[in-house]
Enzyme design. Structure first.
Site, PDB file in Angstrom:
ATOM      1  N   HIS A  70      46.949  44.132  43.979  1.00 50.64           N
ATOM      2  CA  HIS A  70      47.670  43.586  42.810  1.00 50.64           C
ATOM      3  C   HIS A  70      47.496  42.065  42.708  1.00 50.64           C
ATOM      4  O   HIS A  70      48.367  41.379  42.181  1.00 50.64           O
ATOM      5  CB  HIS A  70      49.165  43.914  42.866  1.00 50.64           C
ATOM      6  CG  HIS A  70      49.453  45.349  43.152  1.00 50.64           C
ATOM      7  ND1 HIS A  70      49.646  46.288  42.166  1.00 50.64           N
ATOM      8  CD2 HIS A  70      49.554  46.008  44.325  1.00 50.64           C
ATOM      9  CE1 HIS A  70      49.870  47.469  42.725  1.00 50.64           C
ATOM     10  NE2 HIS A  70      49.819  47.330  44.041  1.00 50.64           N
TER      11      HIS A  70
ATOM     12  N   LYS B 164      35.580  18.407  34.471  1.00 49.33           N
ATOM     13  CA  LYS B 164      35.319  19.838  34.604  1.00 49.33           C
ATOM     14  C   LYS B 164      34.018  20.165  35.321  1.00 49.33           C
ATOM     15  O   LYS B 164      33.017  19.475  35.188  1.00 49.33           O
ATOM     16  CB  LYS B 164      35.262  20.502  33.217  1.00 49.33           C
ATOM     17  CG  LYS B 164      36.562  20.554  32.486  1.00 49.33           C
ATOM     18  CD  LYS B 164      37.614  21.447  33.133  1.00 49.33           C
ATOM     19  CE  LYS B 164      37.282  22.893  33.022  1.00 49.33           C
ATOM     20  NZ  LYS B 164      37.344  23.371  31.637  1.00 49.33           N
TER      21      LYS B 164
END
Ligand code: ARG
Length: 444
Positions: A157, A284
């Site tokens: 999960h 970035k």
């Protein structure tokens, strides 16, 4: 406008819009080599069986061989006037060697010819893909060897679940790729049968020798049922299904790499040569490569569904709808090759941030199951043990502590069974060693 090969029963020339719509030469020209290879085998058989004479056969074969050289030299242009690769080659051959070329299509139809070409082409493509998958597998194996002591959480999960090593994690992908090569190989075995000789649909009355052609083209025998030979596209669908599964695996790996490259995970650092910048945000460093691989997976699934849909309502045997099989299959091959070619060096270029991965293990309750097993080994029922450890974890969360930071007295408040040796159970290395002992298949 030149005369069509099939123009005999027609009184009007083809409408230019129809000609353009009907043509496949702009995408099936990549079959030129297989088409010529098949035609050479066919001509040799026609000569051997005496359906045409040996001189004619050898003229045709020589013409085809020299045509192949010209095509590879880039001196030939194909034309949509001749619709597809089969009729383009026949027309070019006629221009080269004269009327004897008109004998090549004896006992053959484009229906069995195209089925042959596609099988030959796919057979090659699968072999090339297998090499590329093996390269990726080798890189993963090298990384597995290198990271037997790089600790990280296993997730369920996407929540930290149990301790593992990076080696164990990456090995899961090696297993997927093993199945991918098995599946492709399996598809290859089933498709390696010769359709040529089926003619349009019901074979031929001429005394051909189908097994001679099969041997020359290295097929494992002929497709006996001529109707099946020209109407079957299962091998392409199987390939697209296997290719989709392979793409899905590459996409799952890509998804993990994208997550791991984020500041939130920080498990990997992307190499400058394998990442890109932003046109606006100077800070970035983007994981374009795995993103594209993840994105391109959609193309594979699309091609699979498209061909399944094309085939679902077709009456036997050949229908022109089947010309639609090619672009998807070609794109699937190109896409998989491109993804594999870039993913292997991408994996090699990665820097794994071992410390960050270890922190993710340490700053967690990842050894809860080990603690549970401790109690179970000392005869506490699984459910009771689950409850005790659950309460301990809750206590830790309240106190802002981790399990190995609690003293033994606190543990004893939850169960008197706990003893000093619990700290060995909370040690990551021990926890992994024990699991490896129990699960023999895991890499060391
Ligand atoms: N270009 C065709 C295809 O790819 C070749 C077979 C054409 N056969 C025919 N009967 N028109 O399907």
């Amino acid at each position: 406008m030149t005369k069509k090969i099939w123009s005999g029963r027609f009184k009007k020339p083809l409408d230019p819009r129809v000609e353009l719509f009907n043509a496949s030469i702009h995408f099936d020209q990549r079959l030129y080599k297989e088409d010529i290879q098949g035609s050479i085998a066919h001509a040799r058989m026609l000569g051997k069986t005496g359906i045409i004479n040996r001189t004619e056969a050898s003229q045709i074969i020589k013409g085809l061989q020299s045509l192949l050289i010209s095509i590879e030299a880039g001196t030939i242009t194909f034309s949509s006037e001749h619709e597809d690769i089969h009729m383009n080659i026949e027309t070019l051959l006629t221009a080269k060697i004269g009327p004897v070329a008109k004998k090549l299509h004896t006992a053959r139809s484009r229906n069995d010819q195209v089925a042959l070409d596609m099988r030959l082409y796919l057979r090659n493509a699968i072999q090339e893909l297998t090499i590329l998958i093996n390269n990726l597998k080798n890189t993963l194996k090298k990384l597995c060897k290198k990271h037997t002591h790089t600790y990280m959480p296993a997730y369920t999960h996407l929540q930290r679940a149990q301790p593992i090593t990076l080696s164990m994690h990456l090995d899961a992908y090696t297993q997927m790729l093993n199945r991918d090569t098995d599946r492709l190989n399996d598809c290859l075995k089933r498709m390696n049968k010769n359709p040529l000789g089926a003619g349009s649909v019901a074979g031929t009355t001429l005394h051909t020798d189908r097994s001679m052609v099969s041997k020359e083209l290295k097929f494992d025998g002929i497709i006996e049922n001529t109707i099946d030979a020209v109407s079957d596209r299962d091998y392409l669908i199987e390939f697209l299904a296997n290719g989709s599964i392979l793409a899905m695996h590459l996409s799952r790996l890509s998804e993990e790499l994208i997550l791991w490259a984020s500041d939130e995970f920080g498990f990997i650092e992307l190499d400058d040569a394998f990442s890109t910048g932003s046109s606006l945000m100077p800070q970035k460093k983007n994981p374009d490569i795995p993103e594209l691989i993840r994105g391109k997976t959609g193309r594979l699934y699309g091609h699979l569904i498209a061909l399944l849909t094309t085939m679902k309502g077709l009456p036997l045997a050949y229908n022109k709808d089947m010309q639609e099989d090619k672009e998807g299959v070609f794109d699937a091959i190109d896409t998989l090759k491109a993804c594999l070619t870039v993913l292997t060096p991408f994996m090699e270029s990665l820097k794994f941030n071992k410390q960050q991965m270890l922190t993710a293990v340490n700053k967690s309750y990842i050894c809860s199951t080990d603690l549970l097993d401790y109690l179970v080994e000392r005869n506490i029922s699984f459910r009771d043990a689950h409850e005790i450890v659950g309460l301990l974890v809750h206590h830790c969360i309240e106190e802002k502590k981790f399990l190995n930071e609690l003293d033994l007295n606190t543990y004893k408040k939850y169960s008197p069974i706990f003893n000093q040796d619990i700290y060995e159970y909370l040690n990551i290395k021990n926890a992994i060693k024990k699991r490896k002992k129990r699960s023999l298949s895991m890499p060391s």
